[in-house]
Write a protein that holds these residues in place. Structure first.
Motif, PDB file in Angstrom:
ATOM      1  N   MET A   1      23.634 -70.156 -84.776  1.00 11.76           N
ATOM      2  CA  MET A   1      23.858 -70.307 -83.348  1.00 11.76           C
ATOM      3  C   MET A   1      25.249 -69.798 -82.990  1.00 11.76           C
ATOM      4  N   TYR A   2      25.343 -69.141 -81.860  1.00 11.46           N
ATOM      5  CA  TYR A   2      26.617 -68.599 -81.382  1.00 11.46           C
ATOM      6  C   TYR A   2      27.052 -69.378 -80.148  1.00 11.46           C
ATOM      7  N   SER A   3      28.236 -69.964 -80.208  1.00  9.09           N
ATOM      8  CA  SER A   3      28.723 -70.750 -79.090  1.00  9.09           C
ATOM      9  C   SER A   3      29.223 -69.832 -77.981  1.00  9.09           C
ATOM     10  N   TYR A   4      29.050 -70.294 -76.758  1.00  8.96           N
ATOM     11  CA  TYR A   4      29.443 -69.514 -75.601  1.00  8.96           C
ATOM     12  C   TYR A   4      29.864 -70.460 -74.477  1.00  8.96           C
ATOM     13  N   GLN A   5      30.556 -69.890 -73.491  1.00 10.61           N
ATOM     14  CA  GLN A   5      30.991 -70.679 -72.343  1.00 10.61           C
ATOM     15  C   GLN A   5      30.941 -69.817 -71.082  1.00 10.61           C
ATOM     16  N   LEU A   6      30.401 -70.378 -70.008  1.00 11.80           N
ATOM     17  CA  LEU A   6      30.294 -69.697 -68.730  1.00 11.80           C
ATOM     18  C   LEU A   6      31.424 -70.158 -67.819  1.00 11.80           C
ATOM     19  N   THR A   7      31.986 -69.215 -67.072  1.00 14.05           N
ATOM     20  CA  THR A   7      33.121 -69.509 -66.208  1.00 14.05           C
ATOM     21  C   THR A   7      32.884 -68.950 -64.813  1.00 14.05           C
ATOM     22  N   GLY A   8      33.194 -69.763 -63.815  1.00 16.94           N
ATOM     23  CA  GLY A   8      33.124 -69.323 -62.424  1.00 16.94           C
ATOM     24  C   GLY A   8      34.339 -68.490 -62.066  1.00 16.94           C
ATOM     25  N   LEU A   9      34.316 -67.941 -60.877  1.00 13.97           N
ATOM     26  CA  LEU A   9      35.428 -67.129 -60.390  1.00 13.97           C
ATOM     27  C   LEU A   9      36.589 -68.014 -59.957  1.00 13.97           C
ATOM     28  N   ASP A  10      37.776 -67.459 -59.981  1.00 13.98           N
ATOM     29  CA  ASP A  10      38.987 -68.175 -59.587  1.00 13.98           C
ATOM     30  C   ASP A  10      38.983 -68.397 -58.070  1.00 13.98           C
ATOM     31  N   HIS A  11      38.986 -69.642 -57.663  1.00 17.92           N
ATOM     32  CA  HIS A  11      38.932 -69.992 -56.241  1.00 17.92           C
ATOM     33  C   HIS A  11      40.110 -69.433 -55.445  1.00 17.92           C
ATOM     34  N   ARG A  12      41.237 -69.230 -56.104  1.00 18.31           N
ATOM     35  CA  ARG A  12      42.430 -68.742 -55.388  1.00 18.31           C
ATOM     36  C   ARG A  12      42.246 -67.341 -54.823  1.00 18.31           C
ATOM     37  N   LEU A  13      41.305 -66.580 -55.374  1.00 21.73           N
ATOM     38  CA  LEU A  13      41.026 -65.237 -54.848  1.00 21.73           C
ATOM     39  C   LEU A  13      40.405 -65.294 -53.453  1.00 21.73           C
ATOM     40  N   PHE A  14      39.726 -66.382 -53.146  1.00 26.65           N
ATOM     41  CA  PHE A  14      38.905 -66.445 -51.940  1.00 26.65           C
ATOM     42  C   PHE A  14      39.423 -67.399 -50.870  1.00 26.65           C
ATOM     43  N   GLU A  15      40.273 -68.350 -51.235  1.00 31.57           N
ATOM     44  CA  GLU A  15      40.741 -69.342 -50.266  1.00 31.57           C
ATOM     45  C   GLU A  15      41.312 -68.725 -48.993  1.00 31.57           C
ATOM     46  N   PRO A  16      42.171 -67.700 -49.068  1.00 33.91           N
ATOM     47  CA  PRO A  16      42.722 -67.127 -47.829  1.00 33.91           C
ATOM     48  C   PRO A  16      41.662 -66.495 -46.930  1.00 33.91           C
ATOM     49  N   LEU A  17      40.576 -66.038 -47.509  1.00 28.42           N
ATOM     50  CA  LEU A  17      39.540 -65.374 -46.719  1.00 28.42           C
ATOM     51  C   LEU A  17      38.853 -66.338 -45.754  1.00 28.42           C
ATOM     52  N   PHE A  18      38.765 -67.603 -46.129  1.00 26.88           N
ATOM     53  CA  PHE A  18      38.120 -68.579 -45.246  1.00 26.88           C
ATOM     54  C   PHE A  18      38.907 -68.790 -43.955  1.00 26.88           C
ATOM     55  N   GLU A  19      40.183 -68.438 -43.963  1.00 27.44           N
ATOM     56  CA  GLU A  19      41.018 -68.615 -42.771  1.00 27.44           C
ATOM     57  C   GLU A  19      40.953 -67.423 -41.829  1.00 27.44           C
ATOM     58  N   LEU A  20      40.343 -66.324 -42.254  1.00 25.11           N
ATOM     59  CA  LEU A  20      40.246 -65.124 -41.420  1.00 25.11           C
ATOM     60  C   LEU A  20      39.206 -65.305 -40.320  1.00 25.11           C
ATOM     61  N   PRO A  21      39.448 -64.695 -39.163  1.00 25.82           N
ATOM     62  CA  PRO A  21      38.404 -64.688 -38.128  1.00 25.82           C
ATOM     63  C   PRO A  21      37.242 -63.797 -38.564  1.00 25.82           C
ATOM     64  N   ASP A  22      36.100 -64.022 -37.956  1.00 23.25           N
ATOM     65  CA  ASP A  22      34.896 -63.268 -38.333  1.00 23.25           C
ATOM     66  C   ASP A  22      35.084 -61.761 -38.218  1.00 23.25           C
ATOM     67  N   GLU A  23      35.871 -61.313 -37.249  1.00 20.32           N
ATOM     68  CA  GLU A  23      36.098 -59.868 -37.074  1.00 20.32           C
ATOM     69  C   GLU A  23      36.843 -59.287 -38.279  1.00 20.32           C
ATOM     70  N   ALA A  24      37.818 -60.016 -38.785  1.00 23.15           N
ATOM     71  CA  ALA A  24      38.565 -59.560 -39.966  1.00 23.15           C
ATOM     72  C   ALA A  24      37.675 -59.580 -41.202  1.00 23.15           C
ATOM     73  N   LEU A  25      36.812 -60.577 -41.310  1.00 22.50           N
ATOM     74  CA  LEU A  25      35.869 -60.620 -42.433  1.00 22.50           C
ATOM     75  C   LEU A  25      34.945 -59.399 -42.382  1.00 22.50           C
ATOM     76  N   ALA A  26      34.478 -59.070 -41.205  1.00 24.67           N
ATOM     77  CA  ALA A  26      33.573 -57.924 -41.057  1.00 24.67           C
ATOM     78  C   ALA A  26      34.231 -56.636 -41.526  1.00 24.67           C
ATOM     79  N   ARG A  27      35.528 -56.499 -41.314  1.00 28.78           N
ATOM     80  CA  ARG A  27      36.234 -55.278 -41.738  1.00 28.78           C
ATOM     81  C   ARG A  27      36.248 -55.118 -43.262  1.00 28.78           C
ATOM     82  N   ILE A  28      36.091 -56.204 -44.004  1.00 30.31           N
ATOM     83  CA  ILE A  28      36.035 -56.111 -45.473  1.00 30.31           C
ATOM     84  C   ILE A  28      34.607 -56.290 -45.992  1.00 30.31           C
TER      85      ILE A  28
END
Length: 157
Positions: A1-28
């Motif tokens: 058996m080979y041990s493994y571990q799954l990891t989610g993405l770093d939340h710090r990459l996305f936190e500032p995006l939640f503060e953007l208005p919808d128009e700014a989100l649309a631009r990205i």
């Protein structure tokens, strides 16, 4: 058996995006969403399906940024206010078990050396099979039906 571990993405990459208005989100290329049904919005940070009413962003994400022919990006959901999750060794998130999963195994040069599609309930077996090949450095899981990146899998031990 080979041990493994799954990891989610770093939340710090996305936190500032939640503060953007919808128009700014649309631009990205991003959109604000609210979870309107169960088991339909898998968060790539918490590695859990969003609960009804949760705020999410649907956005493009470069999940394979390496200089390789396999460089790739695709759509992901991320939830507001969650932290990066690292699963217990040899455990997959419950949302994986509910989906058809694409397993993509990469070598140290970021080239795919193996791949498979399986029911999520079989993903552990498929990960172990891939890691039996010592050339496999890491694995990416994708939701096979929509092609969305799910999470990274690394060897443990």
């Amino acid at each position: 058996m080979y041990s493994y571990q799954l990891t989610g993405l770093d939340h710090r990459l996305f936190e500032p995006l939640f503060e953007l208005p919808d128009e700014a989100l649309a631009r990205i290329g991003a959109q604000r969403r609210t979870a309107t049904e169960a088991d339909a919005y898998p968060c790539r940070i918490s590695l859990e399906d969003a609960a009804l009413g949760d705020e999410l962003l649907l956005l493009p994400f470069e999940h394979q940024p390496a200089d390789s022919p396999y460089r790739a990006s695709g759509p992901i959901f991320v939830r507001r206010g969650v932290k990066q999750r690292t699963m217990v060794v040899a455990e997959a998130p419950s949302y994986v078990g509910k989906r058809l999963i694409s397993v993509r195994a990469y070598d140290a040069a970021h080239m795919i050396v193996d791949a498979a599609v399986c029911e999520g309930t079989q993903v552990g077996t498929e990960i172990e099979r891939c890691f039996a090949n010592q050339a496999v450095a890491y694995i990416h899981l994708h939701n096979a039906k929509r092609g969305c990146f799910s999470c990274r899998v690394d060897r443990k031990g």
